[in-house]
Design an enzyme around this catalytic site. Structure first.
Site, mmCIF file in Angstrom:
data_model
loop_
_atom_site.group_PDB
_atom_site.id
_atom_site.type_symbol
_atom_site.label_atom_id
_atom_site.label_comp_id
_atom_site.label_asym_id
_atom_site.label_seq_id
_atom_site.Cartn_x
_atom_site.Cartn_y
_atom_site.Cartn_z
ATOM 1 C CE LYS A 199 21.636 -68.825 -74.190
ATOM 2 N NZ LYS A 199 21.536 -69.460 -73.019
ATOM 3 C CD GLU A 205 11.477 -56.801 -73.188
ATOM 4 O OE1 GLU A 205 11.490 -57.788 -73.447
ATOM 5 O OE2 GLU A 205 11.129 -55.944 -71.834
ATOM 6 N N GLY A 260 22.719 -66.337 -70.550
ATOM 7 C CA GLY A 260 22.773 -64.280 -71.142
ATOM 8 C C GLY A 260 23.666 -63.667 -69.394
ATOM 9 N NE ARG A 261 21.397 -65.796 -64.436
ATOM 10 C CZ ARG A 261 20.191 -66.200 -64.361
ATOM 11 N NH1 ARG A 261 19.508 -65.941 -65.374
ATOM 12 N NH2 ARG A 261 19.772 -68.168 -63.942
ATOM 13 C CD GLU A 346 17.666 -63.440 -65.078
ATOM 14 O OE1 GLU A 346 18.348 -63.521 -65.764
ATOM 15 O OE2 GLU A 346 16.246 -63.218 -65.979
ATOM 16 C CG HIS A 377 25.908 -37.115 -48.631
ATOM 17 N ND1 HIS A 377 26.717 -36.347 -47.693
ATOM 18 C CD2 HIS A 377 27.242 -37.724 -49.549
ATOM 19 C CE1 HIS A 377 27.850 -36.072 -47.631
ATOM 20 N NE2 HIS A 377 28.403 -36.919 -48.906
ATOM 21 C CE LYS A 505 11.258 -62.369 -70.440
ATOM 22 N NZ LYS A 505 11.963 -64.150 -71.697
HETATM 23 O O1 LIG Z 1 19.741 -62.231 -74.721
HETATM 24 P P1 LIG Z 1 17.565 -62.637 -74.855
HETATM 25 O O2 LIG Z 1 17.231 -64.026 -75.219
HETATM 26 O O3 LIG Z 1 17.863 -61.921 -75.571
HETATM 27 O O4 LIG Z 1 17.646 -62.904 -73.567
HETATM 28 C C1 LIG Z 1 17.707 -61.194 -73.041
HETATM 29 C C2 LIG Z 1 17.237 -62.190 -71.680
HETATM 30 O O5 LIG Z 1 16.037 -62.820 -71.118
HETATM 31 C C3 LIG Z 1 15.996 -63.003 -70.318
HETATM 32 O O6 LIG Z 1 16.009 -64.360 -70.605
HETATM 33 C C4 LIG Z 1 15.146 -62.348 -69.198
HETATM 34 O O7 LIG Z 1 13.935 -62.704 -69.360
HETATM 35 C C5 LIG Z 1 18.187 -63.264 -69.307
HETATM 36 O O8 LIG Z 1 18.297 -64.416 -68.428
HETATM 37 C C6 LIG Z 1 17.779 -62.862 -70.899
HETATM 38 O O9 LIG Z 1 19.442 -62.735 -70.484
#
Ligand SMILES: O=P(O)(O)OC[C@H]1O[C@](O)(CO)[C@@H](O)[C@@H]1O
Length: 543
Positions: A199, A205, A260-261, A346, A377, A505
């Protein structure tokens, strides 16, 4: 703290026996049962009676649930710390309902996005999307993390029996180089499409994995035109995606009014649409829409998300429970706990209310779990006999997506038996009688009985889905979304921001710089860890 909260806590401190509640009330299972969109919730095995339940319903009535829900539907910026509306429900509106939205530009953006997704899915299904060497695309790598990954990954896994895609879907989330390294070893760039899902288009990452994949293409002989052909993005940061080299026609939109979630219903759902085909993806949206309609119209006493929310509040704030198990008795739903972890923790893992004042009580629980029967188990021992009270949601899909009927009956038997065992337990006397019946001596039976006894009185919900189809998965996910929403409304916090994740971060930047040779001083623990890591890295370079 209001008088009602105090009354709830007093009630929670009073003794209560589920065993007795069931034997005293033959109607208990019917009393505490609700249906929504074909999903059945049995919440009779919770530590509630008429008095407790009435207090909880009163809590719902006094809460912000109805007002906040209305503000969300009207598109108000209820995510006030980011000045954003919360509009994920718009994304599952069927065409007719979409037309009635006030905001014409939103309607047209949603439509355009759907059309673009549909067209890409069709092209990939028909094998008419050709890679730079003229071969059809056979693999798609979805690069994203958090909300840009967990939803599609979980849903693709959950609905894998419905897979009709000629393109295999792979997910790259973790910055750990092992993920893209392994993918690059097994795939061919000329038949691989990469979708960078972010987003913000600023998540480290995702950027790092995307850059490594782009380099992999170049190293394998692809040129810039090939990169343009093979890379797509889904983002609300069009400029950053373009700067990365993604052509405008390959950018699917995201909007700041979708968290995002909560974004599986947007272009973030592309892997699922690809896997299912467009019609079945529509069914997924239809299931969520049906749950929205239930949530928006049912009164609190028969509103499934409200009921689940109240039960959660009862355990967290009334009984001090810190965790909540999510136990899908369905192999395909094994990633659901990870998905709900982000959704719940979150959203509601917060320390202040809307005004920034410290919250007077605990909020989101630690969500954990895995597919049954595996957990039986492993960690169920603790659920049954430890002093902790861990409320658990058991989820079962009645009809399996395979023909192994007897497996399904055994799976269901275990699911129901676990909830029964947690509820009724086994007294020391019962355990002793069992030992005696097996021929043990009086002394041996008395010695063993306390070890075999279980306290019972451990709460659980059972959610029964007719089957794990796109429709019911959509409804189930929307159910948990709305549960989390209601709890946030009760606790009066903003469920839609996530500022807490930022500090880590920020701190990783200078540490990364230090690892690259820039001298910096941190706390003594971090300094020592950095020194040890450098030692290991240098010794492996020299080896
Ligand atoms: O879609 P993006 O901006 O890469 O964010 C990924 C995820 O990182 C977060 O902002 C948390 O670090 C989440 O809320 C989000 O879903």
């Amino acid at each position: 703290m209001s008088a009602l909260w105090q009354a709830l806590q007093q009630q929670a401190a009073e003794p209560f026996s589920l065993r007795q509640a069931f034997s005293a009330d033959p109607e208990r299972a019917n009393r505490y049962r609700v249906d929504a969109c074909g999903i059945e919730l049995d919440y009779s095995k919770n530590l509630i009676d008429a008095k407790r339940w009435q207090s909880l319903l009163q809590l719902a009535a006094q809460s912000d649930i109805v007002a906040l829900r209305q503000r969300m539907v009207q598109g108000e910026a209820i995510n006030h710390t980011e000045q954003r509306a919360v509009g994920h429900m718009r994304l599952r509106l069927p065409e007719q309902a979409l037309q009635q939205l006030d905001d014409a530009s939103v309607v047209s953006e949603i439509r355009q996005c759907r059309q673009k997704m549909t067209a890409l899915v069709n092209q990939l299904h028909q094998q008419s999307y050709l890679g730079y060497s003229g071969q059809p695309i056979r693999d798609l790598i979805w690069v994203g993390i958090g909300g840009s990954l967990l939803g599609p990954q979980m849903a693709c896994e959950a609905l894998s029996p419905f897979n009709k895609s000629p393109v295999s879907i792979h997910f790259a989330g973790n910055i750990d180089g092992a993920v893209v390294h392994d993918l690059c070893r097994s795939l061919q760039p000329e038949t691989t499409l990469v979708v960078v899902a972010s987003k913000s288009f600023g998540t480290e990452e995702t950027r790092q994995n995307a850059l490594t994949l782009r380099q992999w293409f170049l190293d394998q002989g692809a040129d810039q035109a090939a990169i343009a052909r093979h890379f797509w993005a889904t983002s609300s940061n069009i400029q950053a995606a373009a700067d990365f080299g993604i052509v405008p026609e390959h950018i699917l939109p995201m909007w700041d009014w979708v968290g995002g979630r909560y974004s599986i219903w947007s272009a973030i759902g592309l892997p699922l649409a690809l896997q299912l085909g467009n019609e079945q993806f529509d069914q997924f949206l239809a299931g969520a829409y049906a749950m929205d309609q239930h949530f928006l119209s049912a009164d609190a006493a028969s509103n499934m998300p409200v009921i689940l929310a109240l039960l959660g509040v009862w355990y967290i704030n009334g009984m001090g429970c810190q965790s909540q198990a999510l136990l899908p008795y369905n192999h395909y739903l094994r990633l659901l706990p990870s998905y709900v972890q982000q959704l719940d923790m979150e959203s509601n893992g917060k320390q202040v209310d809307h005004q920034g004042q410290p919250l007077p009580c605990a909020t989101a629980p630690v969500i954990w779990g895995d597919a049954g029967t595996n957990g039986q188990h492993a960690y169920h021992q603790l659920l049954h006999q430890s002093q902790l009270v861990i409320p658990a949601d058991f989820i079962l899909a009645a009809k399996p997506q395979h023909g192994l009927h007897d497996h399904q009956l055994r799976l269901a038997a275990h699911c129901f038996a676990q909830t029964q065992a947690l509820m009724q337990g086994k007294t020391v006397e019962e355990a002793k009688a069992e030992c005696l019946a097996q021929g043990m001596s009086e002394a041996a039976a008395s010695a063993l009985a306390p070890h075999k006894a279980s306290p019972g009185n451990k709460p659980s919900n059972t959610l029964l889905l007719p089957e794990l189809s796109p429709y019911y998965l959509g409804a189930l996910l929307a159910l948990y979304e709305h549960k989390v929403f209601c709890q946030g409304a009760i606790w009066q916090l903003n469920s839609f921001d996530q500022w807490g994740v930022e500090l880590g971060k920020q701190l990783s930047g200078p540490i990364y710089q230090a690892l690259n040779g820039k001298s910096s001083v941190f706390d003594s623990s971090t300094n020592a860890l950095l020194a040890s890591l450098q030692r290991h890295l240098t010794s492996s370079e020299n080896a």
